[in-house]
Design a protein around this motif. Structure first.
Motif, PDB file in Angstrom:
ATOM      1  N   ILE A   7       0.845  -1.198   0.000  1.00  0.00           N
ATOM      2  CA  ILE A   7       0.000   0.000   0.000  1.00  0.00           C
ATOM      3  C   ILE A   7       0.880   1.247   0.000  1.00  0.00           C
ATOM      4  O   ILE A   7       0.648   2.199  -0.750  1.00  0.00           O
ATOM      5  N   TYR A   8       1.914   1.243   0.849  1.00  0.00           N
ATOM      6  CA  TYR A   8       2.824   2.383   0.911  1.00  0.00           C
ATOM      7  C   TYR A   8       3.475   2.619  -0.445  1.00  0.00           C
ATOM      8  O   TYR A   8       3.520   3.762  -0.937  1.00  0.00           O
ATOM      9  N   LEU A   9       3.994   1.561  -1.068  1.00  0.00           N
ATOM     10  CA  LEU A   9       4.690   1.719  -2.341  1.00  0.00           C
ATOM     11  C   LEU A   9       3.756   2.218  -3.434  1.00  0.00           C
ATOM     12  O   LEU A   9       4.151   3.027  -4.281  1.00  0.00           O
ATOM     13  N   GLY A  10       2.510   1.751  -3.417  1.00  0.00           N
ATOM     14  CA  GLY A  10       1.549   2.230  -4.406  1.00  0.00           C
ATOM     15  C   GLY A  10       1.282   3.711  -4.281  1.00  0.00           C
ATOM     16  O   GLY A  10       1.243   4.445  -5.277  1.00  0.00           O
ATOM     17  N   LYS A  11       1.101   4.178  -3.045  1.00  0.00           N
ATOM     18  CA  LYS A  11       0.882   5.601  -2.807  1.00  0.00           C
ATOM     19  C   LYS A  11       2.138   6.407  -3.155  1.00  0.00           C
ATOM     20  O   LYS A  11       2.056   7.517  -3.682  1.00  0.00           O
ATOM     21  N   MET A  12       3.308   5.846  -2.828  1.00  0.00           N
ATOM     22  CA  MET A  12       4.547   6.545  -3.129  1.00  0.00           C
ATOM     23  C   MET A  12       4.759   6.660  -4.634  1.00  0.00           C
ATOM     24  O   MET A  12       5.206   7.701  -5.137  1.00  0.00           O
ATOM     25  N   LEU A  13       4.432   5.601  -5.390  1.00  0.00           N
ATOM     26  CA  LEU A  13       4.574   5.653  -6.845  1.00  0.00           C
ATOM     27  C   LEU A  13       3.724   6.764  -7.448  1.00  0.00           C
ATOM     28  O   LEU A  13       4.151   7.460  -8.374  1.00  0.00           O
ATOM     29  N   ALA A  14       2.514   6.926  -6.916  1.00  0.00           N
ATOM     30  CA  ALA A  14       1.661   8.015  -7.400  1.00  0.00           C
ATOM     31  C   ALA A  14       2.304   9.365  -7.113  1.00  0.00           C
ATOM     32  O   ALA A  14       2.254  10.284  -7.946  1.00  0.00           O
ATOM     33  N   GLY A  15       2.933   9.490  -5.932  1.00  0.00           N
ATOM     34  CA  GLY A  15       3.637  10.733  -5.607  1.00  0.00           C
ATOM     35  C   GLY A  15       4.833  10.977  -6.515  1.00  0.00           C
ATOM     36  O   GLY A  15       5.116  12.119  -6.897  1.00  0.00           O
ATOM     37  N   ILE A  16       5.536   9.909  -6.869  1.00  0.00           N
ATOM     38  CA  ILE A  16       6.668  10.049  -7.787  1.00  0.00           C
ATOM     39  C   ILE A  16       6.195  10.576  -9.136  1.00  0.00           C
ATOM     40  O   ILE A  16       6.821  11.466  -9.732  1.00  0.00           O
ATOM     41  N   ILE A  17       5.097  10.029  -9.641  1.00  0.00           N
ATOM     42  CA  ILE A  17       4.566  10.494 -10.929  1.00  0.00           C
ATOM     43  C   ILE A  17       4.198  11.972 -10.860  1.00  0.00           C
ATOM     44  O   ILE A  17       4.482  12.745 -11.791  1.00  0.00           O
ATOM     45  N   ARG A  18       3.574  12.389  -9.758  1.00  0.00           N
ATOM     46  CA  ARG A  18       3.236  13.808  -9.601  1.00  0.00           C
ATOM     47  C   ARG A  18       4.497  14.665  -9.678  1.00  0.00           C
ATOM     48  O   ARG A  18       4.542  15.698 -10.352  1.00  0.00           O
ATOM     49  N   GLY A  19       5.528  14.257  -8.935  1.00  0.00           N
ATOM     50  CA  GLY A  19       6.761  15.032  -8.908  1.00  0.00           C
ATOM     51  C   GLY A  19       7.454  15.073 -10.254  1.00  0.00           C
ATOM     52  O   GLY A  19       7.947  16.128 -10.678  1.00  0.00           O
ATOM     53  N   VAL A  20       7.503  13.940 -10.949  1.00  0.00           N
ATOM     54  CA  VAL A  20       8.172  13.889 -12.251  1.00  0.00           C
ATOM     55  C   VAL A  20       7.429  14.736 -13.279  1.00  0.00           C
ATOM     56  O   VAL A  20       8.051  15.423 -14.109  1.00  0.00           O
ATOM     57  N   LEU A  21       6.091  14.702 -13.247  1.00  0.00           N
ATOM     58  CA  LEU A  21       5.321  15.520 -14.189  1.00  0.00           C
ATOM     59  C   LEU A  21       5.613  17.006 -13.998  1.00  0.00           C
ATOM     60  O   LEU A  21       5.811  17.750 -14.968  1.00  0.00           O
ATOM     61  N   THR A  22       5.646  17.437 -12.743  1.00  0.00           N
ATOM     62  CA  THR A  22       5.927  18.844 -12.470  1.00  0.00           C
ATOM     63  C   THR A  22       7.371  19.192 -12.812  1.00  0.00           C
ATOM     64  O   THR A  22       7.644  20.240 -13.411  1.00  0.00           O
ATOM     65  N   ALA A  23       8.303  18.315 -12.431  1.00  0.00           N
ATOM     66  CA  ALA A  23       9.704  18.559 -12.745  1.00  0.00           C
ATOM     67  C   ALA A  23       9.920  18.615 -14.254  1.00  0.00           C
ATOM     68  O   ALA A  23      10.787  19.351 -14.738  1.00  0.00           O
ATOM     69  N   GLY A  24       9.120  17.838 -14.996  1.00  0.00           N
ATOM     70  CA  GLY A  24       9.235  17.886 -16.450  1.00  0.00           C
ATOM     71  C   GLY A  24       8.957  19.268 -17.008  1.00  0.00           C
ATOM     72  O   GLY A  24       9.609  19.707 -17.970  1.00  0.00           O
ATOM     73  N   SER A  25       8.010  19.984 -16.399  1.00  0.00           N
ATOM     74  CA  SER A  25       7.731  21.354 -16.837  1.00  0.00           C
ATOM     75  C   SER A  25       8.920  22.267 -16.568  1.00  0.00           C
ATOM     76  O   SER A  25       9.279  23.112 -17.401  1.00  0.00           O
ATOM     77  N   VAL A  26       9.545  22.094 -15.399  1.00  0.00           N
ATOM     78  CA  VAL A  26      10.711  22.915 -15.061  1.00  0.00           C
ATOM     79  C   VAL A  26      11.892  22.547 -15.959  1.00  0.00           C
ATOM     80  O   VAL A  26      12.675  23.420 -16.360  1.00  0.00           O
ATOM     81  N   ILE A  27      12.046  21.262 -16.270  1.00  0.00           N
ATOM     82  CA  ILE A  27      13.110  20.834 -17.181  1.00  0.00           C
ATOM     83  C   ILE A  27      12.926  21.490 -18.546  1.00  0.00           C
ATOM     84  O   ILE A  27      13.898  21.918 -19.185  1.00  0.00           O
ATOM     85  N   LEU A  28      11.692  21.586 -18.999  1.00  0.00           N
ATOM     86  CA  LEU A  28      11.421  22.251 -20.277  1.00  0.00           C
ATOM     87  C   LEU A  28      11.875  23.706 -20.230  1.00  0.00           C
ATOM     88  O   LEU A  28      12.498  24.209 -21.177  1.00  0.00           O
ATOM     89  N   VAL A  29      11.593  24.394 -19.128  1.00  0.00           N
ATOM     90  CA  VAL A  29      12.041  25.775 -18.962  1.00  0.00           C
ATOM     91  C   VAL A  29      13.568  25.836 -18.947  1.00  0.00           C
ATOM     92  O   VAL A  29      14.185  26.719 -19.577  1.00  0.00           O
ATOM     93  N   ALA A  30      14.209  24.884 -18.258  1.00  0.00           N
ATOM     94  CA  ALA A  30      15.665  24.861 -18.184  1.00  0.00           C
ATOM     95  C   ALA A  30      16.281  24.640 -19.561  1.00  0.00           C
ATOM     96  O   ALA A  30      17.281  25.275 -19.915  1.00  0.00           O
ATOM     97  N   VAL A  31      15.686  23.754 -20.343  1.00  0.00           N
ATOM     98  CA  VAL A  31      16.190  23.499 -21.694  1.00  0.00           C
ATOM     99  C   VAL A  31      16.039  24.742 -22.564  1.00  0.00           C
ATOM    100  O   VAL A  31      16.934  25.095 -23.349  1.00  0.00           O
ATOM    101  N   LEU A  32      14.917  25.440 -22.423  1.00  0.00           N
ATOM    102  CA  LEU A  32      14.718  26.667 -23.200  1.00  0.00           C
ATOM    103  C   LEU A  32      15.715  27.749 -22.796  1.00  0.00           C
ATOM    104  O   LEU A  32      16.166  28.536 -23.635  1.00  0.00           O
TER     105      LEU A  32
END
Length: 254
Positions: free
Chosen positions: A105-130
């Motif tokens: 249960i913990y790992l499932g909830k944590m995986l969802a949190g990882i996806i949230r963080g990666v999606l948001t970080a992806g937006s910042v990475i796009l800004v960094a690349v630009l």
């Protein structure tokens, strides 16, 4: 592992319809910091002395912005998700009735949190690349590994906090006394190696410091200068949080 993916899938079904919102939710603060510190203050600092890593102060803080955004959303999104299930929708009890191990249960909830963080970080990475016109620095495997580990640490912390808080106001206290100080003291805006020994010891107590230093090195420095200690530190913290989280879920089930 299959049980963890089942728990994760339940969160993903809710998350996938809000991907643009999740990806953009943690972008405001990094953009403000980039404009205020990277372009504003950074232009003055670049005239005084070059940064220790990167060609400009803006480049110096960009990996830290990736670490910062992933920390905030992995922690905040996971905490509020579990709080909502526990305190408002009241469907958290159904999860506890599943015939699965608490760690799953913990790992499932944590995986969802990882996806949230990666999606948001992806937006910042796009800004960094630009800003830098350098795709590889912010998408190489070592950089992405550190990003996922950082998300795992703070998503795990978010699970534990979400299981223990009694109200949304309590979440605000954790954010004000833990996440906000770490945002400024986690090596995001400065090089921790230049600090006095006492302050350096304090700064290196924060997991974000290891993520920021590692991301910065992965983006700009050769492998021989990479701080390899940052990876095992983040892994150990993530494992320790997993043990605590599984114990918390087992107590919740009781």
């Amino acid at each position: 592992m299959a049980d963890s993916l089942t728990i994760f899938w339940g969160d993903w079904l809710d998350l996938r319809v809000r991907i643009p919102q999740v990806a953009a939710s943690g972008l405001v603060s990094p953009l403000i910091y980039i404009l205020a510190f990277g372009l504003g203050l950074g232009s003055s600092l670049d005239q005084v002395a070059p940064p220790p890593v990167g060609d400009s102060y803006l480049e110096f803080i960009l990996p830290g912005m990736v670490a910062l955004s992933s920390m905030v959303i992995s922690f905040g999104g996971t905490t509020f998700s579990i709080c909502g299930e526990r305190l408002f929708t009241k469907n958290f009890e159904e999860i506890l009735l599943f015939p699965v191990h608490p760690l799953a249960i913990y790992l499932g909830k944590m995986l969802a949190g990882i996806i949230r963080g990666v999606l948001t970080a992806g937006s910042v990475i796009l800004v960094a690349v630009l800003c830098t016109r350098d795709v590889w620095s912010f998408t190489n495997p070592l950089f992405l590994l550190l990003l996922v580990l950082n998300c795992a640490v703070f998503a795990g912390l978010g699970v534990i906090v979400g299981l223990n808080v009694k109200s949304l106001e309590s979440v605000g206290l954790f954010n004000n006394f833990l996440i906000v100080p770490m945002s400024f003291l986690g090596a995001t805006f400065f090089d921790p190696s230049t600090l006095p020994t006492v302050l350096k010891g304090i700064v290196y107590l924060f997991p974000l410091t290891y993520a920021t230093v590692g991301l910065r090195a992965a983006a700009y420095q050769p492998l021989v200068q990479f701080p390899w200690y940052s990876i095992p530190v983040l892994v150990v913290v993530a494992i320790a949080l997993s043990a605590i989280g599984a114990y918390q879920f087992s107590r919740q089930q009781d």
